[in-house]
Design a protein around this motif. Structure first.
Motif, PDB file in Angstrom:
ATOM      1  N   SER A 224     -18.231   3.044  30.203  1.00  0.00           N
ATOM      2  CA  SER A 224     -19.568   2.530  29.881  1.00  0.00           C
ATOM      3  C   SER A 224     -20.610   3.270  30.710  1.00  0.00           C
TER       4      SER A 224
ATOM      5  N   HIS B 160     -18.852  -3.197  14.606  1.00  0.00           N
ATOM      6  CA  HIS B 160     -20.037  -2.351  14.767  1.00  0.00           C
ATOM      7  C   HIS B 160     -21.258  -3.193  15.101  1.00  0.00           C
TER       8      HIS B 160
ATOM      9  N   THR C  17     -21.105  -4.526  18.670  1.00  0.00           N
ATOM     10  CA  THR C  17     -21.450  -3.484  19.652  1.00  0.00           C
ATOM     11  C   THR C  17     -22.957  -3.290  19.733  1.00  0.00           C
ATOM     12  N   GLU C  18     -23.609  -3.269  18.570  1.00  0.00           N
ATOM     13  CA  GLU C  18     -25.056  -3.069  18.532  1.00  0.00           C
ATOM     14  C   GLU C  18     -25.797  -4.259  19.140  1.00  0.00           C
TER      15      GLU C  18
ATOM     16  N   ASP D 215     -24.607  -6.245  21.476  1.00  0.00           N
ATOM     17  CA  ASP D 215     -24.383  -6.166  22.924  1.00  0.00           C
ATOM     18  C   ASP D 215     -25.327  -5.162  23.572  1.00  0.00           C
ATOM     19  N   TYR D 216     -25.551  -4.035  22.895  1.00  0.00           N
ATOM     20  CA  TYR D 216     -26.498  -3.039  23.413  1.00  0.00           C
ATOM     21  C   TYR D 216     -27.901  -3.639  23.476  1.00  0.00           C
TER      22      TYR D 216
END
Length: 365
Positions: free
Chosen positions: A28, A184, A187-188, A190-191
């Motif tokens: 990360s 997907h 993940t987005e 979390d970003y």
């Protein structure tokens, strides 16, 4: 050899002689601080060495370990790493070398050998494009008259209100995340959550900086090496959008009018005007390189991508409004087909909800 070259060579020497053993890339790493994953790294230094024509010949990025975790969770993680961007290779690095570079840069700045960014263009008034103004207090700020007035009307940063609104967004993202199963999209989200949490913590230090140079349609700046044009065709993404065009390089710095494989944010904009603006850019400007508001630097194909996304979203929502089925039914259908792999897919829900209700209001008039 000029003194400025002397400083560059000295910094390059520190980096090249202090690179340690090769290591694998961290699991990360980002330019922002990730306080959710132990062992994450954030970029706190970028050193780009250029040739006489201004082309990058070597780039090193320094990453520091995020230390906001108990020591036992960080055992075994190096405190500093350096990434040779040109060769895509990671190395061990040291705090001592990093401190030496910073001291050298401070000395160079005190002696007048670092260029000061003289002008900053605010392409529109949204926070993710103006909250960094305070870091360029030696610069002159440029925007459209509308953007300047919008920022001025906001007054000083209301810390409590801004943190409340940011917390609401974090809560909303967490709610969406709890109902999501797509890897997907998770993940987005979390970003996005990491960005919003970092913003929340930074809000007490923010200050409002409003542009002092304004224009309506076009402002031309003649530099010693190139000319730039700051242009506005009205509002599409926001109430007033500007772009920066460098005709000699056929490069367009597009603000949020253009993104690279990232869901454009539509609420409170004008998608119909947005499409007209992009088509005018295609007609009026020769563009080879796009520097988007979000996503990677790319080419002029991204203009067509955004036009197609906006047109297809308008058609999709229009069909939904006339279908007789509820908003919740359509939200359950997920992201518009063909855009599932774009960044920030969670924003398609907000785009849909805003445009759906806007069309309902129009139809009921």
């Amino acid at each position: 050899m000029s003194r400025s070259n002397h400083w560059n060579e000295a910094i390059y020497h520190i980096i090249s002689t202090n690179k340690g053993t090769k290591v694998k890339a961290p699991d990360s790493y980002s330019w922002i601080v990730n306080i959710d994953i132990p062992g994450s790294y954030y970029k706190d230094g970028q050193y780009d060495f250029l040739d006489e024509k201004g082309n990058s010949v070597k780039q090193y990025d320094v990453y520091s370990l995020v230390t906001a975790f108990p020591d036992e969770l960080l055992s075994g993680y190096p405190k500093v790493l350096i990434h040779d961007e040109s060769e895509d290779q990671w190395y061990m690095f040291s705090n001592v070398a990093e401190d030496s570079i910073r001291q050298m840069i401070d000395t160079a700045e005190k002696n007048g050998f670092l260029k000061v960014i003289s002008k900053v263009v605010n392409t529109h008034f949204h926070g993710d494009h103006v909250n960094g103004n305070q870091e360029f207090m030696k610069s002159e700020f440029i925007s459209t008259v509308w953007t300047r007035d919008l920022l001025s009307d906001m007054g000083e940063v209301n810390i409590d209100l801004m943190q409340q609104n940011t917390q609401k967004l974090i809560t909303s993202l967490n709610h969406v995340r709890s109902q999501e199963r797509d890897p997907h999209i998770l993940t987005e989200i979390d970003y996005d959550l990491s960005v919003q949490r970092t913003l929340y913590d930074a809000i007490p230090s923010l200050r409002r900086v409003t542009p002092t140079i304004t224009f309506e349609d076009k402002l031309v700046i003649q530099g010693t090496k190139r000319t730039i044009e700051v242009l506005s065709y009205g509002g599409g993404h926001s109430l007033s959008d500007a772009v920066v065009y460098v005709p000699g390089e056929q490069t367009l710095i597009a603000g949020d009018l253009i993104s690279t494989k990232t869901i454009p944010v539509m609420p409170y904009g004008n998608p119909y005007a947005w499409i007209r603006i992009l088509k005018r850019i295609q007609k009026d400007l020769k563009v080879n390189t796009i520097v988007p508001g979000h996503g990677d630097v790319s080419n002029s194909d991204r203009i067509t991508d955004v036009i197609r996304f906006l047109e297809e979203t308008i058609a999709y929502v229009s069909k939904a409004v006339t279908s007789g089925k509820s908003e919740s039914y359509w939200l359950e259908q997920g992201v518009l087909k063909g855009y599932e792999d774009w960044h920030l897919p969670q924003y398609f829900r907000w785009n849909f909800r805003w445009l759906f209700n806007s069309m309902l209001v129009q139809n009921n008039r």
